[in-house]
Design a protein around this motif. Structure first.
Motif, PDB file in Angstrom:
ATOM      1  N   GLU A 193       0.831  -1.199   0.000  1.00  0.00           N
ATOM      2  CA  GLU A 193       0.000   0.000   0.000  1.00  0.00           C
ATOM      3  C   GLU A 193       0.870   1.256   0.000  1.00  0.00           C
ATOM      4  OE1 GLU A 193      -2.912   0.153   3.115  1.00  0.00           O
ATOM      5  OE2 GLU A 193      -4.174   1.485   1.919  1.00  0.00           O
ATOM      6  N   TRP A 194       1.959   1.214   0.771  1.00  0.00           N
ATOM      7  CA  TRP A 194       2.874   2.356   0.817  1.00  0.00           C
ATOM      8  C   TRP A 194       3.482   2.602  -0.568  1.00  0.00           C
ATOM      9  CZ3 TRP A 194       8.158   3.003   0.049  1.00  0.00           C
ATOM     10  CH2 TRP A 194       8.684   4.231   0.480  1.00  0.00           C
ATOM     11  N   ARG A 195       3.846   1.530  -1.265  1.00  0.00           N
ATOM     12  CA  ARG A 195       4.420   1.688  -2.599  1.00  0.00           C
ATOM     13  C   ARG A 195       3.388   2.243  -3.583  1.00  0.00           C
ATOM     14  NH1 ARG A 195       9.393   0.018  -2.089  1.00  0.00           N
ATOM     15  NH2 ARG A 195      10.008  -1.960  -1.136  1.00  0.00           N
ATOM     16  N   LEU A 196       2.129   1.869  -3.411  1.00  0.00           N
ATOM     17  CA  LEU A 196       1.080   2.441  -4.251  1.00  0.00           C
ATOM     18  C   LEU A 196       0.970   3.940  -4.028  1.00  0.00           C
ATOM     19  CD1 LEU A 196      -1.978   0.009  -4.222  1.00  0.00           C
ATOM     20  CD2 LEU A 196      -0.577   0.663  -6.165  1.00  0.00           C
TER      21      LEU A 196
ATOM     22  N   ASP B 124     -10.052  -6.480  -3.129  1.00  0.00           N
ATOM     23  CA  ASP B 124     -10.718  -5.891  -4.290  1.00  0.00           C
ATOM     24  C   ASP B 124     -10.253  -4.452  -4.517  1.00  0.00           C
ATOM     25  OD1 ASP B 124     -12.161  -8.220  -4.692  1.00  0.00           O
ATOM     26  OD2 ASP B 124     -13.814  -7.567  -3.412  1.00  0.00           O
ATOM     27  N   TYR B 125      -9.965  -3.745  -3.438  1.00  0.00           N
ATOM     28  CA  TYR B 125      -9.464  -2.368  -3.526  1.00  0.00           C
ATOM     29  C   TYR B 125      -8.101  -2.347  -4.208  1.00  0.00           C
ATOM     30  CZ  TYR B 125      -7.241   1.889  -1.628  1.00  0.00           C
ATOM     31  OH  TYR B 125      -6.548   3.075  -1.470  1.00  0.00           O
ATOM     32  N   PHE B 126      -7.225  -3.243  -3.778  1.00  0.00           N
ATOM     33  CA  PHE B 126      -5.906  -3.318  -4.384  1.00  0.00           C
ATOM     34  C   PHE B 126      -5.988  -3.696  -5.863  1.00  0.00           C
ATOM     35  CE2 PHE B 126      -2.031  -3.251  -1.672  1.00  0.00           C
ATOM     36  CZ  PHE B 126      -2.609  -2.626  -0.584  1.00  0.00           C
ATOM     37  N   ALA B 127      -6.946  -4.542  -6.200  1.00  0.00           N
ATOM     38  CA  ALA B 127      -7.053  -5.017  -7.580  1.00  0.00           C
ATOM     39  C   ALA B 127      -7.245  -3.870  -8.561  1.00  0.00           C
ATOM     40  CB  ALA B 127      -8.213  -6.004  -7.703  1.00  0.00           C
ATOM     41  N   VAL B 128      -7.986  -2.835  -8.142  1.00  0.00           N
ATOM     42  CA  VAL B 128      -8.232  -1.695  -9.021  1.00  0.00           C
ATOM     43  C   VAL B 128      -6.916  -1.008  -9.384  1.00  0.00           C
ATOM     44  CG1 VAL B 128      -9.423   0.519  -9.247  1.00  0.00           C
ATOM     45  CG2 VAL B 128     -10.516  -1.360  -8.007  1.00  0.00           C
ATOM     46  N   TYR B 129      -6.046  -0.868  -8.405  1.00  0.00           N
ATOM     47  CA  TYR B 129      -4.768  -0.203  -8.627  1.00  0.00           C
ATOM     48  C   TYR B 129      -3.782  -1.091  -9.384  1.00  0.00           C
ATOM     49  CZ  TYR B 129      -6.122   3.614  -5.552  1.00  0.00           C
ATOM     50  OH  TYR B 129      -6.761   4.694  -5.006  1.00  0.00           O
ATOM     51  N   LEU B 130      -3.828  -2.349  -9.088  1.00  0.00           N
ATOM     52  CA  LEU B 130      -2.816  -3.238  -9.627  1.00  0.00           C
ATOM     53  C   LEU B 130      -3.014  -3.584 -11.101  1.00  0.00           C
ATOM     54  CD1 LEU B 130      -2.399  -5.482  -6.498  1.00  0.00           C
ATOM     55  CD2 LEU B 130      -0.790  -3.813  -7.373  1.00  0.00           C
TER      56      LEU B 130
ATOM     57  N   ASP C 202      -9.666  -0.347 -19.774  1.00  0.00           N
ATOM     58  CA  ASP C 202     -10.747  -1.334 -19.706  1.00  0.00           C
ATOM     59  C   ASP C 202     -10.619  -2.206 -18.459  1.00  0.00           C
ATOM     60  OD1 ASP C 202     -11.846  -0.408 -22.062  1.00  0.00           O
ATOM     61  OD2 ASP C 202     -10.845  -1.905 -23.312  1.00  0.00           O
ATOM     62  N   ALA C 203      -9.380  -2.586 -18.128  1.00  0.00           N
ATOM     63  CA  ALA C 203      -9.163  -3.414 -16.939  1.00  0.00           C
ATOM     64  C   ALA C 203      -9.489  -2.636 -15.669  1.00  0.00           C
ATOM     65  CB  ALA C 203      -7.715  -3.902 -16.898  1.00  0.00           C
ATOM     66  N   VAL C 204      -9.103  -1.358 -15.638  1.00  0.00           N
ATOM     67  CA  VAL C 204      -9.414  -0.515 -14.472  1.00  0.00           C
ATOM     68  C   VAL C 204     -10.922  -0.344 -14.347  1.00  0.00           C
ATOM     69  CG1 VAL C 204      -9.172   1.783 -13.456  1.00  0.00           C
ATOM     70  CG2 VAL C 204      -7.212   0.713 -14.567  1.00  0.00           C
ATOM     71  N   THR C 205     -11.592  -0.131 -15.464  1.00  0.00           N
ATOM     72  CA  THR C 205     -13.051   0.048 -15.453  1.00  0.00           C
ATOM     73  C   THR C 205     -13.737  -1.194 -14.895  1.00  0.00           C
ATOM     74  OG1 THR C 205     -13.039   1.599 -17.313  1.00  0.00           O
ATOM     75  CG2 THR C 205     -15.086   0.384 -16.911  1.00  0.00           C
ATOM     76  N   ARG C 206     -13.336  -2.375 -15.363  1.00  0.00           N
ATOM     77  CA  ARG C 206     -13.951  -3.613 -14.869  1.00  0.00           C
ATOM     78  C   ARG C 206     -13.691  -3.803 -13.369  1.00  0.00           C
ATOM     79  NH1 ARG C 206     -12.112  -5.526 -19.910  1.00  0.00           N
ATOM     80  NH2 ARG C 206     -10.199  -6.344 -18.948  1.00  0.00           N
ATOM     81  N   ALA C 207     -12.443  -3.570 -12.952  1.00  0.00           N
ATOM     82  CA  ALA C 207     -12.103  -3.760 -11.546  1.00  0.00           C
ATOM     83  C   ALA C 207     -12.845  -2.762 -10.657  1.00  0.00           C
ATOM     84  CB  ALA C 207     -10.592  -3.627 -11.352  1.00  0.00           C
ATOM     85  N   ALA C 208     -12.965  -1.517 -11.121  1.00  0.00           N
ATOM     86  CA  ALA C 208     -13.670  -0.496 -10.347  1.00  0.00           C
ATOM     87  C   ALA C 208     -15.162  -0.823 -10.254  1.00  0.00           C
ATOM     88  CB  ALA C 208     -13.464   0.875 -10.979  1.00  0.00           C
TER      89      ALA C 208
ATOM     90  N   PRO D 257     -15.299   2.649   2.632  1.00  0.00           N
ATOM     91  CA  PRO D 257     -14.592   3.930   2.776  1.00  0.00           C
ATOM     92  C   PRO D 257     -13.594   4.174   1.639  1.00  0.00           C
ATOM     93  CG  PRO D 257     -13.805   2.320   4.389  1.00  0.00           C
ATOM     94  CD  PRO D 257     -15.026   1.737   3.763  1.00  0.00           C
ATOM     95  N   HIS D 258     -13.293   3.122   0.874  1.00  0.00           N
ATOM     96  CA  HIS D 258     -12.380   3.251  -0.262  1.00  0.00           C
ATOM     97  C   HIS D 258     -13.105   3.615  -1.559  1.00  0.00           C
ATOM     98  CE1 HIS D 258      -9.020   1.821   2.024  1.00  0.00           C
ATOM     99  NE2 HIS D 258      -9.523   0.621   2.203  1.00  0.00           N
ATOM    100  N   ALA D 259     -14.431   3.742  -1.522  1.00  0.00           N
ATOM    101  CA  ALA D 259     -15.197   3.946  -2.759  1.00  0.00           C
ATOM    102  C   ALA D 259     -14.749   5.205  -3.507  1.00  0.00           C
ATOM    103  CB  ALA D 259     -16.685   4.020  -2.458  1.00  0.00           C
ATOM    104  N   ALA D 260     -14.519   6.297  -2.782  1.00  0.00           N
ATOM    105  CA  ALA D 260     -14.120   7.542  -3.439  1.00  0.00           C
ATOM    106  C   ALA D 260     -12.756   7.397  -4.102  1.00  0.00           C
ATOM    107  CB  ALA D 260     -14.092   8.691  -2.433  1.00  0.00           C
ATOM    108  N   GLU D 261     -11.830   6.714  -3.436  1.00  0.00           N
ATOM    109  CA  GLU D 261     -10.495   6.514  -4.014  1.00  0.00           C
ATOM    110  C   GLU D 261     -10.572   5.658  -5.278  1.00  0.00           C
ATOM    111  OE1 GLU D 261      -7.529   5.476  -0.848  1.00  0.00           O
ATOM    112  OE2 GLU D 261      -9.314   5.704   0.386  1.00  0.00           O
ATOM    113  N   VAL D 262     -11.446   4.660  -5.251  1.00  0.00           N
ATOM    114  CA  VAL D 262     -11.608   3.811  -6.432  1.00  0.00           C
ATOM    115  C   VAL D 262     -12.158   4.629  -7.595  1.00  0.00           C
ATOM    116  CG1 VAL D 262     -12.983   1.907  -7.383  1.00  0.00           C
ATOM    117  CG2 VAL D 262     -11.797   1.634  -5.189  1.00  0.00           C
TER     118      VAL D 262
END
Length: 205
Positions: free
Chosen positions: A21-24, A52-58, A68-74, A85-90
């Motif tokens: 998470e720190w590296r993100l 699932d939160y990490f998946a959006v970033y990764l 497209d991958a970000v859209t599906r993950a989000a 609480p992570h919804a806004a960041e996603v």
């Protein structure tokens, strides 16, 4: 964190998750992805909505093709965890990917929804700022007014680190519709900002 992660066990898994998470946060996607893969099947990564939160970033490799991958993950994250609480960041990450792909209108929708769901005032202001940039990027005349309003909102918040930058961008947009007002804004910014770069830019314009 790296030392703890290498010790293994439950504490090691938690440390590696924190390290990822720190590296993100440091925008080091490559090493964040590597750390997360090493801990992705552990109990630590499976807590709540964390995986699932990490998946959006990764899935975001910084390229246009990853939108497209970000859209599906989000979409998957928001469907499974609408009250997270992570919804806004996603939504912010989704909006950034859409902007990169040139879908400015779609990006603005995500940033505006992030404003509504963000609990952190600084995240709200960042979302408003990016919503304004997305509105400008759409190149639609009717969007300019919306962008100016959003930037004014950010500029009014003196606690926001984006306040002076928002004021500068507002002035540059204002120059297309009311040049005299733009000059007044720039003069005020040059006199009030402590940022030497912005001060120089305001005087130059």
């Amino acid at each position: 964190l790296a030392w703890l992660a290498d010790r293994g066990g439950a504490i090691g898994d938690k440390a590696r998750l924190a390290l990822a998470e720190w590296r993100l946060m440091a925008h080091d996607r490559g090493r964040a992805r590597a750390e997360f893969r090493r801990v992705s099947n552990s109990a630590a990564a499976g807590r709540g909505d964390q995986k699932d939160y990490f998946a959006v970033y990764l899935v975001d490799d910084g390229s246009v093709r990853s939108v497209d991958a970000v859209t599906r993950a989000a979409q998957d994250f928001l469907a499974l965890h609408p009250d997270s609480p992570h919804a806004a960041e996603v939504r912010m990450k989704w909006g950034e990917a859409l902007m990169r792909a040139g879908d400015y209108r779609g990006a603005r929708v995500q940033f505006e929804q992030a404003v509504q769901s963000a609990g952190d005032p600084s995240l709200q202001q960042s979302a408003k700022f990016l919503a304004a940039r997305a509105a400008v990027g759409s190149m639609q005349p009717e969007e300019i007014g919306l962008a100016i309003i959003s930037l004014e909102d950010v500029a009014q918040d003196k606690n926001s680190p984006l306040a002076d930058q928002a004021r500068l961008e507002q002035a540059l947009l204002q120059s297309t519709v009311a040049p005299k007002d733009s000059l007044t804004i720039l003069d005020g910014l040059a006199a009030s900002t402590k940022d030497k770069r912005l001060q120089f830019t305001a005087r130059l314009k």
